[in-house]
Motif scaffolding. Sequence first.
Motif, PDB file in Angstrom:
ATOM      1  N   VAL A 127      -3.375  -7.703  -7.222  1.00  0.00           N
ATOM      2  CA  VAL A 127      -3.492  -6.659  -6.208  1.00  0.00           C
ATOM      3  C   VAL A 127      -2.141  -6.429  -5.551  1.00  0.00           C
ATOM      4  O   VAL A 127      -1.306  -7.334  -5.484  1.00  0.00           O
ATOM      5  CB  VAL A 127      -4.555  -7.052  -5.154  1.00  0.00           C
ATOM      6  N   ASN A 128      -1.897  -5.209  -5.093  1.00  0.00           N
ATOM      7  CA  ASN A 128      -0.694  -4.942  -4.303  1.00  0.00           C
ATOM      8  C   ASN A 128      -1.093  -4.662  -2.856  1.00  0.00           C
ATOM      9  O   ASN A 128      -2.280  -4.458  -2.544  1.00  0.00           O
ATOM     10  CB  ASN A 128       0.147  -3.810  -4.897  1.00  0.00           C
ATOM     11  N   LEU A 129      -0.109  -4.658  -1.979  1.00  0.00           N
ATOM     12  CA  LEU A 129      -0.378  -4.540  -0.544  1.00  0.00           C
ATOM     13  C   LEU A 129      -1.018  -3.194  -0.213  1.00  0.00           C
ATOM     14  O   LEU A 129      -1.934  -3.128   0.618  1.00  0.00           O
ATOM     15  CB  LEU A 129       0.923  -4.713   0.246  1.00  0.00           C
ATOM     16  N   ARG A 130      -0.583  -2.139  -0.856  1.00  0.00           N
ATOM     17  CA  ARG A 130      -1.143  -0.816  -0.555  1.00  0.00           C
ATOM     18  C   ARG A 130      -2.626  -0.751  -0.924  1.00  0.00           C
ATOM     19  O   ARG A 130      -3.436  -0.176  -0.178  1.00  0.00           O
ATOM     20  CB  ARG A 130      -0.359   0.267  -1.298  1.00  0.00           C
ATOM     21  N   ALA A 148       5.781   2.250   4.169  1.00  0.00           N
ATOM     22  CA  ALA A 148       6.754   1.237   3.781  1.00  0.00           C
ATOM     23  C   ALA A 148       7.345   1.577   2.421  1.00  0.00           C
ATOM     24  O   ALA A 148       6.661   2.139   1.556  1.00  0.00           O
ATOM     25  CB  ALA A 148       6.094  -0.136   3.730  1.00  0.00           C
ATOM     26  N   THR A 149       8.602   1.235   2.220  1.00  0.00           N
ATOM     27  CA  THR A 149       9.261   1.486   0.931  1.00  0.00           C
ATOM     28  C   THR A 149       8.749   0.534  -0.135  1.00  0.00           C
ATOM     29  O   THR A 149       8.476   0.932  -1.267  1.00  0.00           O
ATOM     30  CB  THR A 149      10.784   1.334   1.077  1.00  0.00           C
ATOM     31  N   ASP A 150       8.601  -0.730   0.223  1.00  0.00           N
ATOM     32  CA  ASP A 150       8.130  -1.746  -0.721  1.00  0.00           C
ATOM     33  C   ASP A 150       6.609  -1.749  -0.799  1.00  0.00           C
ATOM     34  O   ASP A 150       5.919  -1.469   0.189  1.00  0.00           O
ATOM     35  CB  ASP A 150       8.602  -3.140  -0.298  1.00  0.00           C
ATOM     36  N   ASN A 151       6.104  -2.098  -1.981  1.00  0.00           N
ATOM     37  CA  ASN A 151       4.671  -2.287  -2.181  1.00  0.00           C
ATOM     38  C   ASN A 151       4.488  -3.577  -2.977  1.00  0.00           C
ATOM     39  O   ASN A 151       4.272  -3.549  -4.194  1.00  0.00           O
ATOM     40  CB  ASN A 151       4.063  -1.093  -2.922  1.00  0.00           C
ATOM     41  N   GLU A 191       9.612  -1.994   9.525  1.00  0.00           N
ATOM     42  CA  GLU A 191      10.393  -1.917  10.756  1.00  0.00           C
ATOM     43  C   GLU A 191      11.877  -1.726  10.484  1.00  0.00           C
ATOM     44  O   GLU A 191      12.580  -1.095  11.273  1.00  0.00           O
ATOM     45  CB  GLU A 191      10.173  -3.183  11.591  1.00  0.00           C
ATOM     46  N   PHE A 192      12.363  -2.269   9.363  1.00  0.00           N
ATOM     47  CA  PHE A 192      13.778  -2.128   9.029  1.00  0.00           C
ATOM     48  C   PHE A 192      14.141  -0.654   8.852  1.00  0.00           C
ATOM     49  O   PHE A 192      15.197  -0.198   9.306  1.00  0.00           O
ATOM     50  CB  PHE A 192      14.102  -2.915   7.762  1.00  0.00           C
TER      51      PHE A 192
END
Length: 340
Positions: A127-130, A148-151, A191-192
Amino acid sequence: MQDARRAVLVINYNGKDISTDLTKSLIDFSYNDAASGALDDITLNLEDRAQNWQGPWEPTAGDKIKAEIRTINWDKPGEIKKLPLGTFEVDTFDFAGPPDAVAIKAVSLPVSSNVRQERRTKAWEKVNLRTLADEVAKRAGLKLLYEATDNPSYDRLEQAGVSDLAFLLETATKEAIAIKVSGGNLILFDEFEYEKKAPITSITRGESNVINYNFNWSTTLVAYRACEVVYTNSKKKKTYRAAYTPPRAPKTGPILKINEQVDSQAAAIRLARKSLREKNKEAGKGSLTLMGDIRMATGLTITIKGWKRFDGKYIIESCTQSVGSGGYTTSIGIRKVLGW
């Protein structure tokens, strides 16, 4: 008086504008634009000698309150500005006296949702965070805004006897991704990326309308100069090692050491950087109370000037807008931008 600087509270309760009636009993009002992991909420404190709010007007869980603050002649004569705060659902009612007074609290999460209270145990595979966030959002009756840019992806995640919201918060925080529930949305943001945005304004000591302020430093919150991750996967018989040192890091100082499960070298590097961010964020915080300012909101950046060692660029972590007998004020919790 029509030309006086003032702030007006506009309240729509279950589809009806009750602003005029409310002014007769309002003690104070606050809107909490919460920090990551907490729900946005509003609180209405009302005098109730006539016992209306204990009787015919008594709130019911899930009642919808739409709130707005309007400023009139605030910055210049004839100017009217609006700050829509969103729609909230009543979840708490407190009664005290004498004299009789009530407090009505409403939150940004539908009270019919069980993602805060119900504890679940589940194994999440591949699974991914999204995807995880999307499932939680649907169960809560919210729309997902993934900013967010990362997933990050995971081979396996264990949700062990915790609520969906708590589990999502724990997982996202490890990735340095913040969570908000606001305006019917479940929002995940980096947040970055927000830190890199231009400041909306400068707050200067002796010039800006600052009512009070607080900054501090402590030896217990000394920033780490680097982070090292070491994890051995016994099944694969492989050890992952990674280190992260931020730009302009001091040559001396403590090193943060992490021993947590990672599935790859890339995951180990990501964990090192984001764990270091979470720890070092605690070393540069402050708070300010300002004359009411509708520009302030969680996630925006400001510049602080005139407080010497505490000067610099900050991100707003929380914001409370208050209207009452003391007038209209804005309180912000801020954190110094890390820049990496």
